[in-house]
Structures are given as C-alpha cells and as structure tokens.
Design an enzyme around this catalytic site. Sequence first.
Site, PDB file in Angstrom:
ATOM      1  N   CYS A   1       0.776  -1.193   0.015  1.00 31.40           N
ATOM      2  CA  CYS A   1       0.032  -0.001   0.036  1.00 31.40           C
ATOM      3  C   CYS A   1       0.863   1.413  -0.095  1.00 31.40           C
ATOM      4  CB  CYS A   1      -0.888  -0.038   1.258  1.00 31.40           C
ATOM      5  SG  CYS A   1      -0.186  -0.465   2.788  1.00 31.40           S
TER       6      CYS A   1
ATOM      7  N   HIS B   1      -1.587   0.673   7.640  1.00 29.81           N
ATOM      8  CA  HIS B   1      -1.940   0.727   6.317  1.00 29.81           C
ATOM      9  C   HIS B   1      -1.735   2.249   5.765  1.00 29.81           C
ATOM     10  CE1 HIS B   1      -4.011  -0.134   2.721  1.00 29.81           C
ATOM     11  NE2 HIS B   1      -5.041   0.541   2.787  1.00 29.81           N
TER      12      HIS B   1
END
Length: 991
Positions: free
Chosen positions: A53, A308
């Site tokens: 990510c 994340h």
Amino acid sequence: RNCRGNPNCLVGIGEHVWLGEIDENSFHNIDDPNCERRKKNAFVGLTNLGATCYVNTFLQMWFLNLELRQALYLCPSTCSKLASGEGIPSDKDYEPQTICEHLQYLFALLQNSKRRYIDPSGFVKALGLDTGQQQDAQEFSKLFMSLLEDTLSKQKNPDVRNIVQKQFCGEYAYVTVCNQCGRESKLMSKFYELELNIQGHKQLTDCITEFLKEEKLEGDNRYFCETCQSKQNATRKIRLLSLPCTLNLQLMRFVFDRQTGHKKKLNTYIGFSELLDMEPFMEQKNGVYVYELSAVLIHRGVSAYSGHYIAHVKDPQTGEWYKFNDEDIEKMEGKKLQLGIEEDLAEPSKSQTRKPKCGKGTHCSRNAYMLVYRLQSREKSPTIEVPAFLQELVERDNCKFEEWCNEMAEMRKQSVARGKIKHEEVKELYKRLPAEAGSPYDFISLDWLQKWLDESTPPKPIDNSACLCSHGKLHPDKIPIMKRISEYVADFFYRRYGGGPRLNVKALCKDCVVERCRILRLKNQLNEDYKTVTNLLKVTVKGTDGFWVGKASLRSWRQLALEQLNEPDEDTEHSNGKMNGNTQNKDESNEEKREEEEELNFNEDIVCPHGDLCISENERRVVSREAWAKLKQYFPKAPEFPNNKECCSQCKILEREGEENEALHKMMASEQKTSLQNLFHDKCRPCLGSWPQETDELYIVSQFFVEEWRKFVRRPTRCSPVSSVGNSALLCPHGGLMFTFASMTQEDSKLIALIWPSEWERIQKLFVVDHVIKITRTQAAGGDPEGARYVSEPQLCPECREGLLCQQQRDLREYTQATIYIHKVVDNKKVMKDAAPELNVSSSEAEEDREENKPEGEQDPDFNQTNGGAKRQKVSHQSYVTYQKQGIRRSTRHRKVRGEKALLVSANQTLKDLKIQIMHAFSVAPFDQNLSIDGKVLSDDTATLGSLGVIPESVILLKADEPIADYAAMDDVMQVCMPEEGFKGTGLLGH
C-alpha cells in the site's frame, strides 16, 4: 423438518431452495463484471499485492503530478521504437525493460484504462520489493526519486533529463558564523524533501521554524575558524536559498526509541493550512513563495511496524480531492480535503487526545506523515495526452478486459438459463416425488437426492451399490438413508442421469429380514439368559460341584455370544466404558487387557501355554453347575475345568524355578554390591581431573555398564543380571581408544567410569571382560605433578578420533526437524526454576523405570560382545560412527520445565524464521524479542541457527520488550517486518 430415518418423509432434504420464486442471481456465483469497470470521470485504483500500500500511495501521487507524467511520456522506450518501425507484435505481451518504461505503462493505464483498478506487480517485481513485507514509506520515496533521477540523467531531452530537479529539488545552505571574527562559511546542499521534527509542536510552521533555527556551537562542540586559526564559539543554521515547484515535507512520525531499540510512531496532532507562505523562511524575500496543498499521505495505525497507507491527493485539473486506498478511490464532496475515519483510530493508551479545533482552510492530523505543496499558479493545468505507442498498449489491455467481461457475462447468462431449467424441473418433479399408496415405487439414496437439489453440485449417475446386502438386494439397515419415491420420477432420474442398480418393491431382501428376526429372538433369549447367569453368579458354590471360569470371559461372555450371532451389542460396548464407540477408556491398562481378551475365545483366558488349567487363581472363579450349563449352550466348545481339577504341573515347576531365580538374583546383587562398594557410590570413585596419589594406574569401563549394573543391584527381581563388561563400545573398529585423556576429564567424562585396581580384580572375577582399558601415570623427574605423563592401553586411534569429532560437528550443523526449547524470562529471571538435565540423574529410579521399558532390540550390545581380536582395517567415518552409536548411550535429552515451549527447527533456517515461530508460540512480535543462548545474544536475523551455535536440545532464553499498545486491535494488515534490513537486496539500491 426431515423425519430422520423415515424413507417416506421427503421434507427438509433441500427442496426449500427451489420452491417459490427465485432471484436470478442465486443461479450463479459470478460477480457482475461491470462492477470491475471504471466509472465515468473516476480514477483507476492499484491492487495491493500483500503489503504494498505504501508503493500505491506514491504512484497515485506521482501520477497526478502532470509535469512528471508528461516528461515520462516523452522518454523514449523500446516500445516506441517498435511502434515507429514494424509495429508492436500482437502475439506477445508487452514487457517493460526499464523503470521508466514500467512507470510509462502504469501511468498510461491509470489514465485511460477501462478497469476499476490495475495490477502493479510488474513495477514492484522490477524493483525487487518483497510484497509481503511492509517497508518505510519515506525511505522508499527517497530511494525511488534518487533511482529515477539517475535513470533519467542519461536522456538527451533536457525536459526529461531535468524533470526530477525541476519538480522536487531545492537548495539550502549550512551557514556557520564565528562569534569572534564574524567570518561566515557556507556549505551548499540540495534537498528533495524537508525532514521536519514534530515532537513538541502543534503547527507545521513551528516545525519549519525549528528546522531553520540557529544552533550554538560551544564547549567541546566549538567550530574551528580558519580566519582565527583556532576553535571558537559559533552559531550554525540552515538558510533556504531556493524552493522547488513541488515541496515535499516529511513529518518525522517514526522515531527511534532508545529504551526499546526500535522505531515508534508519534501519534500527535499537527495542524497545517491549505495555503503555505514560505517567504518568511527564505533568505531572499523577492520571489513568489506561496504554496497550496496538493497531497496528504496518511499512515493508519499506532505502530511503526504495521498499519496501512492511504493518500489524499488533489486533482490539479479540477481542484477536487480524492482519497486513494489501493483499489478503492473515493471523491471528496465540495472540492474540500476531508480527513475522515483514518483520524478516528483508537489511541495507544486509554486517555483519548482531543482533536484541536481547526479554522477555515486549515486541517490537523495525527496520522499524516508527508505533506505535498505545489507552487501556486494561475496558469491552467495542461492536458496530458498518452503517446500513440502507449495508447495502443492500453487499447490491447482494454480489449482483453472487454473479452473477460463478455466471457463472465456469458457464463452468468448460461448459469441463469441452466438454473431456470433446473428450477422448473425440480418444481414439477418434487410434486410427483412421493409414492402414492398402492403405486409402484423405487428406493433412491438420500445423499444423491440432496446433491440433485443442491444448486452448486451437478449430480453424478445414481449409485446404489453401497446399499446392497450380501444377496444383492436392499439391505434392511440402509433403509434410514434411502427415500421411497414414485416410479415416474425414478424413471426420469435414470433416463437423465443413469446409474443403478434400481431398487424397486422387489429389491426388499426377505432373507435379511428373516435373519434379522432370528437374531432378534436370540437377542431376547440372550437378554433373559444374561439376567439368569448374573443371578446365578451371586450364589456361593460349596464343595466340588462347580466349574472354573475366567473372570475376563465372564465380563465379556454376552459380547462374545452376540459376535457369534454377527450382531455386536452396542449396550455392551457402552457398559465397557465407551461412549458411542469413540471415546477411549480412562484406564488404558484395562483397555489393553480387554483387547487381549477379545482375541481369545470363551474361557480360553484360564488355559496355560501347556493347554491345562493356569495356576493363577486371581484370573478365575468358580461358578455353579447351573450357570455353567447356561454358558455351555452358547459356547459348546469352551474348555471345561471342574473346580476339583489340579493346576498345570509344568507351570508349578516353572513357578518354583522362578522363585528360586529371584532368590538367587537377590543374593547375587547383595554380594556384588558388597564387593563393589566404590562402583555403587559415585563419590567413592576416582577422578581423572584430580588423579589420586595412592596409585599410578586406573581402569576404565563404560558408564552404561555401571548404570545397568546399578539397576540390577537395586532391583534384582525386576532387572536381569549383568554378565559382561562391554568395553568394545569405547574402542574403534581398529581396537584403538576413541577418547583422549583431556576429553575424558571434560565432555566425555559422562561416558566412562574409572575403576580402582583392587576393584578391577574383583570385576574380572565377577564378569566377562572383552577388552581391558587402562590409564597409566608416569611421574616426571622431581615429582612435579604438572609434568606427569598419562598413557592409555590400548592407545588412542587418531584417525577415528578425528573422524568422530568431525561427524559430531557435522551432526550439530546439519540437523533437520530437531527440538529446541524456548524459555521466557521476566525481569532477568526465569519464569520457572530449571530442571537438571537427565544426564545428571541417570542413575535415579525414575530413569531406571524408563529404561526398563525399552523395547526388545534396543538392548545394549555391550553384553553381547564376543572376545577375540579384530583385524586392523580401514573404515569410513560412517561405519565407525554407527558402531560408536550402538555401544555408547549419550543422553542429551532436556527435561522440559513448565512455562517452556518446544519448537521443531532445522539448522539451515534463519534466526528471523525462528522469531516468527516464537511469535506464534508466545505472542511476542519479532522486534520485541531479545534472544540469547549460553549468555550470547542472538541478533543477526539473516544468520542460520547452525552458524549461531543452536544445536538440538538447546535452551534459548527469550526476554520480551513491552508490547506496542493496541497491537492486536489493528483492523488493517498487520505485517510484522524487520525494518533494520530496509530495502537491502532490492533494485532501489542498484544505482
């Protein structure tokens, strides 16, 4: 509900799915391909390949830098050369060769692809990144920009060659001013981002001010002034000379914690505005330095090693804000930046930090780690066109996507058509499925019927073979798993699906039913007889009017009788301590005994090996003549022993001989213990490390011989007497000694026992000795004990000794699936007190019990040696090591303590692999683990266990740092990584 076991009940077998109206989507499990199609005026997402990510956020941000995208499109590639010549081959997939080509192709797909998201695996693979390991996003940005600049520097077009410098490169100077003479020295430096400390600050401008603040150089840190030619007090600060078009501000959220030795994240709020005026911070005040916010990169999570990454980026052409979250892209409402749920994560502590109030045009975030500002300009953003050669590649990918969509749509259409046909078929047939009274019918498997009604499983041909009896007809016991259906539906099934054999009204087996009735009658009779025999067994038999019956036979006679009827009684099984035939009996010894009994016929458990009545009265009892008569009806061939019959005479003789042998063994053990007092007590035995002064020679025997002899002396009735001293186990096949004098005083001391000369004379009289091994001391001149010389007979065999050591080292380095133990330590103290290794308690009674249970074939060969010299011959290392292992019992087992955990490891696995195993066993993350073995810290995660000295049965101490708060509560990808390695081994460091 379905009446289980009733063949006439056809309810609850799966028919409810088909009755009534059904949604077409239930006929398939294929998602609508149009959900994968890009929406109008929407951006294209990027697939997260596991923990990539952080890469996706930067790719989206760089894509929306129009100048960078335009420059990359102008960069020539192998594809553009093919397009200008013969064209791009249509039979081969395009494979970019360089990083620039990968970026070109990715940007072209992001711009004109019809897909909702694309796969960046080619780009990630070209960089050599580990898709399963989350890396430092800021470090990735720096390294990739450096790699891109280096790659583009070879281009001829200056707009391409200098794009990184134009867009991202600024300049500042380190200025040092001498306090004594006022001399000013400058050190010029370029920067691609400003790294701002956020500790103790609440506003972005405060962070920039600290970055530029003046620093005093005093004391030991004084500055050497070339004008003064001496060290002087001075001041040093950074002066901003020029700023780039795109200003990257790195907020240093991830800092090194000296207490834990690891990174931690600062989850503090920092306020920033949408417009940033940099003029107050510049040395020259005559330029345009107003910047507007264009991107905010977010790290969701409280830990530096997990979480994340997402990005909020402004579209430069429309001014609208978008949130890029891998495949998902969300447009913000009202052309305003909205930092939403990512700012509402749980705090690492219970005390919630209140979010500061933000005025108009300002924002605050505790998860933003990078702010990107663009120089404010009134010029309209340019429209970027994809080059023709890249557009052709994008069209090819779009064609493949359309083909896939059409294929999926056709599959959905076919599934719906099949489902509708099946729906009508089931509705029609289910109405006619029950067999009416007096009408022909068939039996069909319930399992097959359920598969026919299961929409996801196409039914196979009907197979009734598992329901047949030995006569080839329907087995009565299988009726509960069959269903009776009408002949009309059965005809349809067999025509459509085939199979067999068909089981109609004639398939019911009369022979099996008759046999079942016979067995039922016998069972009823047996139940009555069982009660009668039970009552008769309560009567005490007087005189000789009775019969001997085995107690085991009396316990299981009903079961044996039922087995003769081919009908095991479940109730009897339950009474024997089993539940539903699955649960094991609590008393394992009774279970094993029962298994042995089940192998015998009735009353054979009291028959001795000679075919006569056994001598043990504990295994049998007397029953009355009436009880025996009842039992005889079921077991006419059972051996019969009246209670006046004598026991087996041969067994009596053997019993007397056994008693005599026990008495002989006791006497032998007593005599040997008295004769060999020093051998029985360790403290009375000599030691090579401190040679006794009263003798110059000592004898050696195997420690295994001593242990076996001690067992016999302690328990002469349970252990066999020792008849020989097997010293051949201490010698090599050449007849040479396998141990040096030094090794016998240290690591090999547990394998040998030293004997006094007087005691050796008694041993030679009591036992058969195959080889005499003697150590002789020769005194040095002057009687100096340090100069004494020690000689062994037989002498050491150097070749075999060296081979043994090599093999031992090789075994320690090349093990697979060996056991080691992890012991957790709290406050530098072990959780549980260590237990002593078994080697130190090898003569304890507990170990003797274990050794007595050794299976046959594992007896030590010391007591089976034959005398006679063997010819001296050359042997391979393998042969003498095998020979050695047979004779020497080297116990390396570790006694596991409570709180310790055993792990299976191999020598070639890395310390990092072991840490992951420990994480699963102790719930301690690898970066919180401090491991040590024998006082040595294990820190090299890339080293193998063999190279670190971890051998089988090792005990590794684990000291865990305090876990990161809220570690287990993360709702996103929890990737545990070893950040110390960083991007080592990737393409980012190749330049």
